[in-house]
Design a protein around this motif. Structure first.
Motif, PDB file in Angstrom:
ATOM      1  N   VAL A  49       0.854  -1.188   0.000  1.00 10.02           N
ATOM      2  CA  VAL A  49       0.000   0.000   0.000  1.00 10.02           C
ATOM      3  C   VAL A  49       0.889   1.236   0.000  1.00 10.02           C
ATOM      4  O   VAL A  49       1.728   1.401   0.883  1.00 10.02           O
ATOM      5  CB  VAL A  49      -0.958  -0.002   1.220  1.00 10.02           C
ATOM      6  CG1 VAL A  49      -1.732   1.310   1.297  1.00 10.02           C
ATOM      7  CG2 VAL A  49      -1.893  -1.189   1.141  1.00 10.02           C
ATOM      8  N   GLU A  63     -10.075   0.417   4.239  1.00 10.48           N
ATOM      9  CA  GLU A  63      -9.835  -0.520   3.150  1.00 10.48           C
ATOM     10  C   GLU A  63      -8.706   0.021   2.278  1.00 10.48           C
ATOM     11  O   GLU A  63      -8.711   1.189   1.899  1.00 10.48           O
ATOM     12  CB  GLU A  63     -11.119  -0.660   2.331  1.00 10.48           C
ATOM     13  CG  GLU A  63     -11.043  -1.653   1.222  1.00 10.48           C
ATOM     14  CD  GLU A  63     -12.386  -1.832   0.527  1.00 10.48           C
ATOM     15  OE1 GLU A  63     -12.379  -1.936  -0.712  1.00 10.48           O
ATOM     16  OE2 GLU A  63     -13.436  -1.871   1.210  1.00 10.48           O
ATOM     17  N   TYR A  64      -7.746  -0.855   1.974  1.00 12.37           N
ATOM     18  CA  TYR A  64      -6.608  -0.491   1.143  1.00 12.37           C
ATOM     19  C   TYR A  64      -6.499  -1.468  -0.018  1.00 12.37           C
ATOM     20  O   TYR A  64      -6.794  -2.652   0.134  1.00 12.37           O
ATOM     21  CB  TYR A  64      -5.313  -0.518   1.965  1.00 12.37           C
ATOM     22  CG  TYR A  64      -5.357   0.384   3.163  1.00 12.37           C
ATOM     23  CD1 TYR A  64      -5.247   1.759   3.034  1.00 12.37           C
ATOM     24  CD2 TYR A  64      -5.558  -0.144   4.432  1.00 12.37           C
ATOM     25  CE1 TYR A  64      -5.303   2.592   4.139  1.00 12.37           C
ATOM     26  CE2 TYR A  64      -5.622   0.679   5.547  1.00 12.37           C
ATOM     27  CZ  TYR A  64      -5.493   2.040   5.392  1.00 12.37           C
ATOM     28  OH  TYR A  64      -5.569   2.867   6.476  1.00 12.37           O
ATOM     29  N   HIS A  65      -6.042  -0.951  -1.169  1.00 11.65           N
ATOM     30  CA  HIS A  65      -5.920  -1.791  -2.362  1.00 11.65           C
ATOM     31  C   HIS A  65      -4.499  -1.762  -2.899  1.00 11.65           C
ATOM     32  O   HIS A  65      -3.859  -0.703  -2.919  1.00 11.65           O
ATOM     33  CB  HIS A  65      -6.866  -1.289  -3.457  1.00 11.65           C
ATOM     34  CG  HIS A  65      -8.306  -1.450  -3.113  1.00 11.65           C
ATOM     35  ND1 HIS A  65      -9.055  -2.506  -3.548  1.00 11.65           N
ATOM     36  CD2 HIS A  65      -9.132  -0.693  -2.349  1.00 11.65           C
ATOM     37  CE1 HIS A  65     -10.281  -2.394  -3.077  1.00 11.65           C
ATOM     38  NE2 HIS A  65     -10.354  -1.300  -2.340  1.00 11.65           N
ATOM     39  N   THR A  66      -4.043  -2.923  -3.322  1.00 12.78           N
ATOM     40  CA  THR A  66      -2.792  -3.045  -4.069  1.00 12.78           C
ATOM     41  C   THR A  66      -3.143  -3.871  -5.306  1.00 12.78           C
ATOM     42  O   THR A  66      -4.235  -4.445  -5.381  1.00 12.78           O
ATOM     43  CB  THR A  66      -1.708  -3.783  -3.254  1.00 12.78           C
ATOM     44  OG1 THR A  66      -2.034  -5.170  -3.185  1.00 12.78           O
ATOM     45  CG2 THR A  66      -1.546  -3.214  -1.860  1.00 12.78           C
ATOM     46  N   ASN A  69      -3.654  -7.367  -3.587  1.00 12.54           N
ATOM     47  CA  ASN A  69      -4.420  -7.572  -2.356  1.00 12.54           C
ATOM     48  C   ASN A  69      -5.445  -6.483  -2.088  1.00 12.54           C
ATOM     49  O   ASN A  69      -5.286  -5.348  -2.525  1.00 12.54           O
ATOM     50  CB  ASN A  69      -3.473  -7.577  -1.134  1.00 12.54           C
ATOM     51  CG  ASN A  69      -2.530  -8.730  -1.120  1.00 12.54           C
ATOM     52  OD1 ASN A  69      -2.928  -9.879  -1.069  1.00 12.54           O
ATOM     53  ND2 ASN A  69      -1.237  -8.430  -1.153  1.00 12.54           N
ATOM     54  N   ILE A  70      -6.447  -6.880  -1.346  1.00 13.89           N
ATOM     55  CA  ILE A  70      -7.313  -5.926  -0.650  1.00 13.89           C
ATOM     56  C   ILE A  70      -7.046  -6.175   0.828  1.00 13.89           C
ATOM     57  O   ILE A  70      -6.976  -7.320   1.276  1.00 13.89           O
ATOM     58  CB  ILE A  70      -8.803  -6.142  -0.973  1.00 13.89           C
ATOM     59  CG1 ILE A  70      -9.063  -5.920  -2.459  1.00 13.89           C
ATOM     60  CG2 ILE A  70      -9.668  -5.206  -0.124  1.00 13.89           C
ATOM     61  CD1 ILE A  70     -10.480  -6.238  -2.886  1.00 13.89           C
ATOM     62  N   TYR A  72      -8.130  -5.087   4.777  1.00 12.03           N
ATOM     63  CA  TYR A  72      -9.081  -4.453   5.671  1.00 12.03           C
ATOM     64  C   TYR A  72      -8.428  -4.316   7.046  1.00 12.03           C
ATOM     65  O   TYR A  72      -7.903  -5.279   7.582  1.00 12.03           O
ATOM     66  CB  TYR A  72     -10.363  -5.284   5.805  1.00 12.03           C
ATOM     67  CG  TYR A  72     -11.041  -5.552   4.481  1.00 12.03           C
ATOM     68  CD1 TYR A  72     -11.589  -4.511   3.731  1.00 12.03           C
ATOM     69  CD2 TYR A  72     -11.128  -6.843   3.978  1.00 12.03           C
ATOM     70  CE1 TYR A  72     -12.208  -4.759   2.515  1.00 12.03           C
ATOM     71  CE2 TYR A  72     -11.747  -7.102   2.764  1.00 12.03           C
ATOM     72  CZ  TYR A  72     -12.281  -6.060   2.042  1.00 12.03           C
ATOM     73  OH  TYR A  72     -12.888  -6.310   0.833  1.00 12.03           O
ATOM     74  N   TYR A  93     -16.392  -9.476   5.226  1.00 15.54           N
ATOM     75  CA  TYR A  93     -14.960  -9.174   5.208  1.00 15.54           C
ATOM     76  C   TYR A  93     -14.147 -10.402   5.620  1.00 15.54           C
ATOM     77  O   TYR A  93     -13.165 -10.754   4.976  1.00 15.54           O
ATOM     78  CB  TYR A  93     -14.631  -8.033   6.179  1.00 15.54           C
ATOM     79  CG  TYR A  93     -15.179  -6.682   5.818  1.00 15.54           C
ATOM     80  CD1 TYR A  93     -14.541  -5.879   4.877  1.00 15.54           C
ATOM     81  CD2 TYR A  93     -16.318  -6.178   6.446  1.00 15.54           C
ATOM     82  CE1 TYR A  93     -15.026  -4.616   4.565  1.00 15.54           C
ATOM     83  CE2 TYR A  93     -16.810  -4.925   6.136  1.00 15.54           C
ATOM     84  CZ  TYR A  93     -16.160  -4.144   5.198  1.00 15.54           C
ATOM     85  OH  TYR A  93     -16.640  -2.900   4.891  1.00 15.54           O
ATOM     86  N   ASN A  98      -9.482 -12.011   1.735  1.00 10.12           N
ATOM     87  CA  ASN A  98      -8.540 -10.893   1.753  1.00 10.12           C
ATOM     88  C   ASN A  98      -7.918 -10.753   3.140  1.00 10.12           C
ATOM     89  O   ASN A  98      -8.361 -11.373   4.097  1.00 10.12           O
ATOM     90  CB  ASN A  98      -9.266  -9.596   1.380  1.00 10.12           C
ATOM     91  CG  ASN A  98      -9.772  -9.637  -0.037  1.00 10.12           C
ATOM     92  OD1 ASN A  98      -9.030  -9.901  -0.969  1.00 10.12           O
ATOM     93  ND2 ASN A  98     -11.061  -9.399  -0.199  1.00 10.12           N
TER      94      ASN A  98
END
Length: 137
Positions: A49, A63-66, A69-70, A72, A93, A98
């Motif tokens: 991230v 919530e973070y996104h790469t 991956n997601i 939480y 979740y 994830n």
């Protein structure tokens, strides 16, 4: 696994956690101010991230996104009861496949799946921290 570390070593500690966990659900136990959020921020960073992560104390979940991956990041400190966790759809979740990084998991212990890694952090008198990683419960 048990580690004693200082703030300077947090990057190595996060790396070791990611290399040692069997699950994508990591439960962080420890007193207020012990460094749970600081460690999670480093884990999120190591998962790729780029944005600055923060504590979800008031939003309950960030919530973070790469590309891979997601992630939480939950902080259940302020929830009044397990019904609040149901209201945000926590089960969706947890069973998403994830990463779920959870502070104050004891507040929702009845909802947690069996495939979790438990991380206990304590603060030592000299300011260092001791971390105990207990694999999948």
């Amino acid at each position: 696994m048990e580690l004693t570390y200082t703030q300077i070593e947090i990057s190595k500690v996060a790396e070791q956690i990611l290399a040692s966990t069997a699950s994508k659900i990591l439960l962080f136990y420890g007193d207020m101010g012990v460094g749970k959020t600081t460690l999670i921020k480093e884990i999120v960073k190591q998962l790729g991230v780029d944005e600055i992560s923060s504590s979800p104390s008031f939003s309950i979940v960030n919530e973070y996104h790469t590309p891979q991956n997601i992630i939480y990041h939950f902080d259940f400190y302020r929830i009044e009861g397990i019904s609040e966790a149901y209201d945000i759809g926590v089960e969706d979740y947890l069973y998403s496949g994830n990463y779920n990084l959870i502070e104050w998991p004891e507040k929702i212990d009845k909802l947690l799946p069996d495939n979790t890694d438990n991380i206990y952090i304590t603060k030592n008198k000299n300011g260092s921290r001791t971390l105990k990683l207990m694999p999948v419960k």
